[in-house]
Design a protein around this motif. Sequence first.
Motif, PDB file in Angstrom:
ATOM      1  N   GLY A  63       0.806  -1.215   0.000  1.00 17.57           N
ATOM      2  CA  GLY A  63       0.000   0.000   0.000  1.00 17.57           C
ATOM      3  C   GLY A  63       0.836   1.260   0.000  1.00 17.57           C
ATOM      4  O   GLY A  63       0.531   2.226  -0.714  1.00 17.57           O
ATOM      5  N   MET A  91       1.116   4.010  -2.986  1.00 19.33           N
ATOM      6  CA  MET A  91       0.786   5.413  -2.729  1.00 19.33           C
ATOM      7  C   MET A  91       1.862   6.345  -3.255  1.00 19.33           C
ATOM      8  O   MET A  91       1.580   7.318  -3.950  1.00 19.33           O
ATOM      9  CB  MET A  91       0.594   5.641  -1.225  1.00 19.33           C
ATOM     10  N   TRP A 120      -5.067   7.299  -7.516  1.00 17.33           N
ATOM     11  CA  TRP A 120      -5.246   6.528  -8.752  1.00 17.33           C
ATOM     12  C   TRP A 120      -6.147   7.279  -9.713  1.00 17.33           C
ATOM     13  O   TRP A 120      -5.870   7.381 -10.907  1.00 17.33           O
ATOM     14  CB  TRP A 120      -5.828   5.156  -8.435  1.00 17.33           C
ATOM     15  N   ASN A 137      -4.985   5.891  -1.757  1.00 17.58           N
ATOM     16  CA  ASN A 137      -4.565   5.248  -3.005  1.00 17.58           C
ATOM     17  C   ASN A 137      -5.653   5.356  -4.070  1.00 17.58           C
ATOM     18  O   ASN A 137      -5.360   5.554  -5.255  1.00 17.58           O
ATOM     19  CB  ASN A 137      -4.224   3.778  -2.751  1.00 17.58           C
ATOM     20  N   THR A 186      -5.120   4.243   3.949  1.00 17.06           N
ATOM     21  CA  THR A 186      -4.252   3.776   2.871  1.00 17.06           C
ATOM     22  C   THR A 186      -5.068   3.452   1.628  1.00 17.06           C
ATOM     23  O   THR A 186      -4.721   3.856   0.511  1.00 17.06           O
ATOM     24  CB  THR A 186      -3.463   2.537   3.323  1.00 17.06           C
TER      25      THR A 186
END
Length: 276
Positions: free
Chosen positions: A168, A172, A261, A257, A253
């Motif tokens: 993770g 990130m 994304w 992310n 997390t």
Amino acid sequence: MTTASDEPSIPRFPTRGARRFGAVNWLGTWTLYVKEVRRFWKVLVQTIVAPVITTLLYLAIFALAVGHLRPAVHGVPFIEFLAPGLIMMTMIQNAFANTSSSILISKVQGNIVDLLMPPLSPGELNFGIAMAGVTRGVVVGLVTAASMLPFVGLQVAHLWAVVFFAVGASLMLSLLGMIGGIWSEKFDHLQAVTNFIVLPLTFLSGTFYSVEQLPGFAHTITHWNPVFYLIDGFRYGFTGQADSSIETGVVLTIAINAVLWIVSDRLFRRGYRLKG
């Protein structure tokens, strides 16, 4: 009289922009991923060995200079408390460096077209480059941990936490590196992102200390730092002790992310600072 069957058949070509690879161009995505991995693997000394040696120097300085003076943290010897933080710091810095340098160098050298012209969708570009950054981060972390074993008694208390926060965190910073590389137009811009965003977030996240030792204001500010949760969760995987809620770290997390994304995907779709 000619019939319809006697007329020459007219070849049918795919419409403009049509893909012949199905919903996902698996081969193209895999090729991009392998290309990005080989890019950092060919300079192994610079991308893997150098970060590991730097991290071992940090460990040696703290162990020799202050290790014997520092009390145990949550019942964990200071060096064993420090080691996971150093491993995580190395992973996220290298994940960021991999994607940001790949995109910016392509832009500076003028061969970004080689990335944009193949029949790859923005999502496939996003995935291939990001996963290569994750790979470099995880590889550096594994090599660093293996190099520390002769000096630090690393024991895994919660394997799921080690794996989740390693992947993770690498993802990130890999996505953040992509966004930074797309935004940057020269190396000074990327260096500014590194110096004013990545390094402060890393060093002020509990890498070298327990945030429970900080005064009230600093303690509160640290809990607004997303990297703190990455390091704390990763450290929890080794020591079984944490300074924050592990559930909160997992949710943050995943959420951060997801946001990163979407942002990087949108930048690829718009061609922001990628197309002349």
